[in-house]
Design a protein around this motif. Structure first.
Motif, PDB file in Angstrom:
ATOM      1  N   LEU A  11       0.109 -36.502 -11.595  1.00  0.00           N
ATOM      2  CA  LEU A  11       1.417 -36.412 -12.396  1.00  0.00           C
ATOM      3  C   LEU A  11       1.996 -37.604 -11.903  1.00  0.00           C
ATOM      4  O   LEU A  11       2.100 -37.870 -10.608  1.00  0.00           O
ATOM      5  CB  LEU A  11       1.917 -34.944 -12.262  1.00  0.00           C
ATOM      6  CG  LEU A  11       3.167 -34.929 -13.053  1.00  0.00           C
ATOM      7  CD1 LEU A  11       2.790 -34.388 -14.523  1.00  0.00           C
ATOM      8  CD2 LEU A  11       3.902 -33.722 -12.446  1.00  0.00           C
ATOM      9  N   LEU A  19       4.628 -26.744 -15.248  1.00  0.00           N
ATOM     10  CA  LEU A  19       4.112 -27.730 -16.339  1.00  0.00           C
ATOM     11  C   LEU A  19       4.061 -26.779 -17.670  1.00  0.00           C
ATOM     12  O   LEU A  19       3.120 -25.507 -17.764  1.00  0.00           O
ATOM     13  CB  LEU A  19       2.634 -28.273 -16.068  1.00  0.00           C
ATOM     14  CG  LEU A  19       2.592 -29.402 -15.014  1.00  0.00           C
ATOM     15  CD1 LEU A  19       1.314 -29.667 -14.799  1.00  0.00           C
ATOM     16  CD2 LEU A  19       3.572 -30.500 -15.238  1.00  0.00           C
ATOM     17  N   GLY A  79       7.559 -30.364 -18.538  1.00  0.00           N
ATOM     18  CA  GLY A  79       7.722 -29.706 -17.350  1.00  0.00           C
ATOM     19  C   GLY A  79       9.175 -29.209 -17.295  1.00  0.00           C
ATOM     20  O   GLY A  79      10.033 -29.727 -17.907  1.00  0.00           O
ATOM     21  N   THR A 104      -1.903 -26.813  -6.709  1.00  0.00           N
ATOM     22  CA  THR A 104      -1.254 -27.568  -7.721  1.00  0.00           C
ATOM     23  C   THR A 104      -2.068 -28.624  -8.277  1.00  0.00           C
ATOM     24  O   THR A 104      -1.633 -29.599  -8.970  1.00  0.00           O
ATOM     25  CB  THR A 104      -0.173 -28.263  -6.864  1.00  0.00           C
ATOM     26  OG1 THR A 104      -1.014 -28.914  -5.472  1.00  0.00           O
ATOM     27  CG2 THR A 104       0.656 -27.270  -6.188  1.00  0.00           C
ATOM     28  N   LEU A 113       8.305 -26.936 -10.234  1.00  0.00           N
ATOM     29  CA  LEU A 113       8.010 -27.755 -11.329  1.00  0.00           C
ATOM     30  C   LEU A 113       6.999 -26.874 -11.971  1.00  0.00           C
ATOM     31  O   LEU A 113       5.707 -26.719 -11.555  1.00  0.00           O
ATOM     32  CB  LEU A 113       7.572 -29.043 -11.341  1.00  0.00           C
ATOM     33  CG  LEU A 113       7.142 -29.676 -12.538  1.00  0.00           C
ATOM     34  CD1 LEU A 113       8.372 -29.849 -13.521  1.00  0.00           C
ATOM     35  CD2 LEU A 113       6.578 -31.160 -12.394  1.00  0.00           C
ATOM     36  N   ARG A 117       4.061 -33.604  -7.849  1.00  0.00           N
ATOM     37  CA  ARG A 117       4.792 -32.706  -8.455  1.00  0.00           C
ATOM     38  C   ARG A 117       5.545 -31.877  -7.396  1.00  0.00           C
ATOM     39  O   ARG A 117       5.117 -31.548  -6.232  1.00  0.00           O
ATOM     40  CB  ARG A 117       3.953 -31.644  -9.307  1.00  0.00           C
ATOM     41  CG  ARG A 117       3.172 -31.009  -8.554  1.00  0.00           C
ATOM     42  CD  ARG A 117       2.194 -30.145  -9.298  1.00  0.00           C
ATOM     43  NE  ARG A 117       3.069 -29.127  -9.997  1.00  0.00           N
ATOM     44  CZ  ARG A 117       2.708 -28.144 -10.754  1.00  0.00           C
ATOM     45  NH1 ARG A 117       1.075 -28.164 -11.287  1.00  0.00           N
ATOM     46  NH2 ARG A 117       3.349 -27.299 -11.326  1.00  0.00           N
ATOM     47  N   ASP A 177       6.062 -39.649 -12.640  1.00  0.00           N
ATOM     48  CA  ASP A 177       7.359 -39.571 -13.431  1.00  0.00           C
ATOM     49  C   ASP A 177       7.746 -41.022 -13.361  1.00  0.00           C
ATOM     50  O   ASP A 177       8.313 -41.611 -12.438  1.00  0.00           O
ATOM     51  CB  ASP A 177       8.371 -38.735 -12.388  1.00  0.00           C
ATOM     52  CG  ASP A 177       9.529 -38.567 -13.394  1.00  0.00           C
ATOM     53  OD1 ASP A 177       9.714 -39.266 -14.386  1.00  0.00           O
ATOM     54  OD2 ASP A 177      10.551 -37.950 -12.800  1.00  0.00           O
TER      55      ASP A 177
END
Length: 503
Positions: free
Chosen positions: A234, A250, A208, A121, A248, A244, A236
């Motif tokens: 990442l 990307l 994403g 990840t 999810l 993440r 949000d």
């Protein structure tokens, strides 16, 4: 006296090389160590729609780029359109470009991709990003932005900690008046990105897709990636989370628009997805094929040759069993490696059918061979006659099995006829020289070794290993060489010393 040190060095090298090659194939190429393992895959469809104006149209659509997912298969459906896929050297901006000389009315373009999770990840930056240009705030927001940025900057130590504190400030239950003012005219993502850039911190907006089984008409979600110490993190800002989710994907990390349409209006893209289960071995082969890692692999051969090699590569397993049972245990067999060939025949006939067929053929062959002994034939003529007789016996038994409806009996044709003929000849000579007891001892030992070799060679995990991990054969070779140096007592010979142990 020769030193055995070079020999042991050779054995150690073979063993280490075999284990290393097998582990490398399992870890690097994701070949499963156990057969039958399944992996989850995702099939994602992207539907691009727009209204053509009758002019030449060109559609540029961003393609997924995520180290957490490996692309197995991708294709596009676009009747009447030209299609090309462009990418950069670091694969960060892969795009599908459709083009047509004239597009009129409703236009539908499809892109489909099959992905599997890689378990990785982390997004490692291939190059050091350049320092972004400072964002120029509107005059009505500049003072509030500078003050809010300085408040957060004082509470941070690195680019990452600044982003974390900023994300926390944007989603606090009681936000400052400066943050409230800025959010009134900026989205959380844009405000987060602009405040990072005002401090010279590399950041970019990414898109994403949340993968959910059997979902249709899904849209992309926007996030922000922040660069720190060679890695992109990442965030949000809309809900204040970092990191993440496992589901999810990307889709676009180029920082550009996902969809650009020239020669059309009212463009949009929707996503549908479906989760599936597929063989881990087939998946790893697809991945290696995409990476051109099958240049020297048995899977490059035609299916017929692959099937042949799957049988041939089982022979070292049978040989290992024979060496162990003869050298270490001390079993006697009729012929050195005849049990291995019989075990290969058992794989085709099944064990019970093979045992019954072998005993019947050898028994009938011995009776006919006893008559041939009275004829005083030369060896070559006698062996040739026995071969012809064995073929006749197999033919008769096969025909009888067919007549009475025993389909299993038809498989005895898989027995190696030349080996059977030599077995009958050896047992006949042994009967004349040593008597029936020795014949039963060696014949029974051969069948016992063949049965154990069959059980080892027919194991699903063994067949999987010997074909997919060729390094295991070096390990077998090393073990065989080691057993070849054994000069001690066989296990069955130890019973001679039992009286010395007393009661």
């Amino acid at each position: 006296m020769h030193s055995k040190k070079p020999f042991y060095i050779l054995v150690a090298l073979l063993f280490i090389l075999g284990i290393t090659a097998s582990v490398y194939r399992g870890v690097e190429h994701k070949v499963p160590f156990l057969p039958g393992k399944q992996v989850q895959s995702w099939a994602v469809d992207a539907k691009v729609q727009f209204q053509g104006t009758g002019d030449p149209a060109e559609v540029s659509f961003s393609l997924p780029n995520d180290p957490a997912f490996e692309i197995l298969v991708e294709n596009a459906t676009s009747p009447g359109y030209g299609l090309s896929i462009t990418d950069t050297n670091d694969q960060s901006d892969r795009r599908a470009i459709w083009s047509v000389r004239s597009a009129q009315g409703q236009q539908d373009l499809y892109y489909k991709v099959t992905l599997i999770p890689t378990g990785s990840t982390k997004v490692i930056a291939s190059t050091e990003p350049s320092e972004p240009k400072p964002y120029i705030w509107p005059a009505t927001e500049q003072a509030a932005a500078e003050q809010a940025t300085q408040e957060v900057w004082a509470k941070s130590a690195t680019n990452l900690s600044f982003a974390q504190q900023l994300n926390k400030a944007l989603n606090a239950q009681e936000r400052s008046q400066n943050i409230e003012l800025l959010l009134s005219s900026n989205s959380p993502n844009k405000l987060f990105l602009h405040m990072l850039q005002s401090k010279g911190i590399p950041a970019q907006e990414v898109s994403g897709l949340f993968l959910e089984d059997q979902r249709r008409r899904q849209q992309l979600s926007n996030f922000v990636e922040v660069y720190n110490d060679g890695e992109w993190h990442l965030f949000d800002p809309t809900n204040g989370t970092q990191g993440r989710d496992e589901n999810l994907l990307l889709w676009d990390r180029s920082g550009k628009s996902v969809l650009d349409v020239i020669g059309g209006v009212n463009s949009q893209v929707n996503f549908s997805m479906l989760q599936d289960t597929r063989s881990a071995l087939a998946t790893s082969l697809d991945v290696m094929n995409n990476q051109d890692a099958l240049d020297f692999s048995l899977y490059q051969l035609p299916l017929e040759e692959q099937s042949l090699f799957k049988g041939i590569l089982l022979i070292p397993i049978g040989v290992l069993m024979v060496v162990f049972l003869r050298v270490i245990v001390g079993l006697k067999t009729s012929g050195t490696f005849m049990p291995v060939l019989i075990a290969l025949a058992f794989i085709q006939t099944t064990l019970l059918t093979g045992l019954v067929g072998f005993i019947l053929i050898v028994a009938c062959g011995l009776m006919i061979r006893s008559y041939l002994s009275d004829l005083n034939l030369l060896l070559i003529s006698r062996i040739s006659a026995v071969i012809i007789v064995v073929i006749g016996i197999i033919g008769v038994f096969t025909l009888l099995a067919y007549k009475i409806g025993l389909s299993e009996g038809l498989t005895i044709t898989f027995f190696p006829m030349i080996i059977l003929a030599w077995t009958i000849e050896r047992m006949s000579i042994l009967w004349e020289e040593e008597g029936p007891k020795e014949v039963v001892l060696q014949g029974g030992g051969s069948l016992f070794v063949a049965t154990l070799a069959y059980l080892a060679m027919s194991a699903t995990w063994v067949q999987h290993w010997v074909f997919n991990f060729l390094g295991i054969h070096l390990v077998i070779l090393a073990v065989v060489l080691l057993m070849g140096q054994y000069t001690g007592y066989r296990l069955l010979e130890l019973r001679r010393f039992k009286p010395l142990a007393g009661e």
